[in-house]
Design a protein around this motif. Structure first.
Motif, PDB file in Angstrom:
ATOM      1  N   ASP A  11      33.983  34.744  34.583  1.00 20.04           N
ATOM      2  CA  ASP A  11      35.191  35.485  34.949  1.00 20.04           C
ATOM      3  C   ASP A  11      36.176  34.649  35.766  1.00 20.04           C
ATOM      4  N   ASP A  37      35.463  39.790  29.741  1.00 18.59           N
ATOM      5  CA  ASP A  37      35.215  41.217  29.989  1.00 18.59           C
ATOM      6  C   ASP A  37      34.091  41.709  29.070  1.00 18.59           C
ATOM      7  N   GLN A  38      33.535  42.848  29.410  1.00 17.40           N
ATOM      8  CA  GLN A  38      32.380  43.391  28.681  1.00 17.40           C
ATOM      9  C   GLN A  38      32.701  43.691  27.221  1.00 17.40           C
ATOM     10  N   LEU A  41      32.675  40.543  25.188  1.00 16.68           N
ATOM     11  CA  LEU A  41      31.286  40.075  25.073  1.00 16.68           C
ATOM     12  C   LEU A  41      30.549  40.869  24.005  1.00 16.68           C
ATOM     13  N   ASN A  42      30.668  42.188  24.057  1.00 15.31           N
ATOM     14  CA  ASN A  42      29.984  43.026  23.062  1.00 15.31           C
ATOM     15  C   ASN A  42      30.438  42.698  21.644  1.00 15.31           C
ATOM     16  N   TRP A  61      31.528  41.951  35.844  1.00 14.16           N
ATOM     17  CA  TRP A  61      31.166  43.129  35.069  1.00 14.16           C
ATOM     18  C   TRP A  61      29.753  43.082  34.503  1.00 14.16           C
ATOM     19  N   THR A  62      28.997  42.008  34.781  1.00 14.67           N
ATOM     20  CA  THR A  62      27.607  41.926  34.313  1.00 14.67           C
ATOM     21  C   THR A  62      26.918  40.768  35.022  1.00 14.67           C
ATOM     22  N   ASP A  66      21.664  39.805  32.029  1.00 19.63           N
ATOM     23  CA  ASP A  66      22.035  40.818  31.031  1.00 19.63           C
ATOM     24  C   ASP A  66      22.637  40.176  29.784  1.00 19.63           C
ATOM     25  N   VAL A  67      23.440  39.122  29.988  1.00 20.99           N
ATOM     26  CA  VAL A  67      24.004  38.384  28.847  1.00 20.99           C
ATOM     27  C   VAL A  67      22.874  37.781  28.026  1.00 20.99           C
TER      28      VAL A  67
END
Length: 193
Positions: A11, A37-38, A41-42, A61-62, A66-67
């Protein structure tokens, strides 16, 4: 030459720029997909249009863990490198157990390590893919041989004109081939990592 596609998750725009600057000399045809941002990424993980992931640990944001989990869930063979200044030794160990390929502290003198880590991670992924490929071929060959033994012994067992001792031996061969087939199937279903 096929371009290397890196998913870069950080970020901090300055840190992303420094990482790209460190990677470009080693990979002239580098394509970087910057994630900040999430949602992006998704979408990137879903599209899977990258060869390797470089992620920070502490992201607004994560987290890098988690990634890592999201990427490995989508494709366990995609290499992931954590490049961070906020992680700890415990985080590094936990991440390595979860399939992280490398962990580099984000310091001015460490940016030069990033290209080597990417090269090693890609080489490791290629080696694992080749091993899986040849492992599957060998398992398929063995499965075919066992199936043939089972089939022939079953046909011979149906011939009642054979002496009882032959029937007993054939039954043992048949049963052992069936057991070996079941063991092989269990091995095939085991995770490779």
């Amino acid at each position: 030459m096929t371009p290397l596609r890196i998913l870069l998750i950080d970020d901090n725009p300055g840190d992303r720029a420094l990482a790209i600057r460190a990677l470009q000399p080693a990979f002239p045809s580098l394509q970087v997909i910057e994630i900040f941002d999430q949602g992006s990424l998704n979408r990137a993980i879903q599209a899977k249009t990258f060869d390797v992931v470089v992620t920070d640990f502490q992201i607004r944001w994560t987290t890098g863990i988690d990634v890592l989990l999201a990427v490995k869930e989508r494709d366990p063979n995609i290499p992931v490198i954590m490049f961070t200044d906020t992680g700890t030794e415990e985080i590094a160990v936990e991440a390595m157990k979860l399939g992280l390929n490398d962990y580099i502290l984000k310091r001015a003198d460490r940016y030069t390590r990033l290209p080597g880590a990417v090269i090693r991670a890609i080489d490791d992924a290629k080696t694992h893919a080749e091993l899986d490929y040849y492992r599957n071929i060998r398992f398929d060959d063995l499965q075919k041989v066992l199936s043939t033994i089972e089939e022939i012994s079953s046909q011979l067992l149906q011939d009642q004109s054979r002496p009882a001792s032959d029937q007993t031996d054939l039954q043992q061969i048949h049963d052992q081939a069936r057991q070996a087939t079941q063991l092989l199937q269990a091995l095939i279903e085991l995770p490779t990592e």
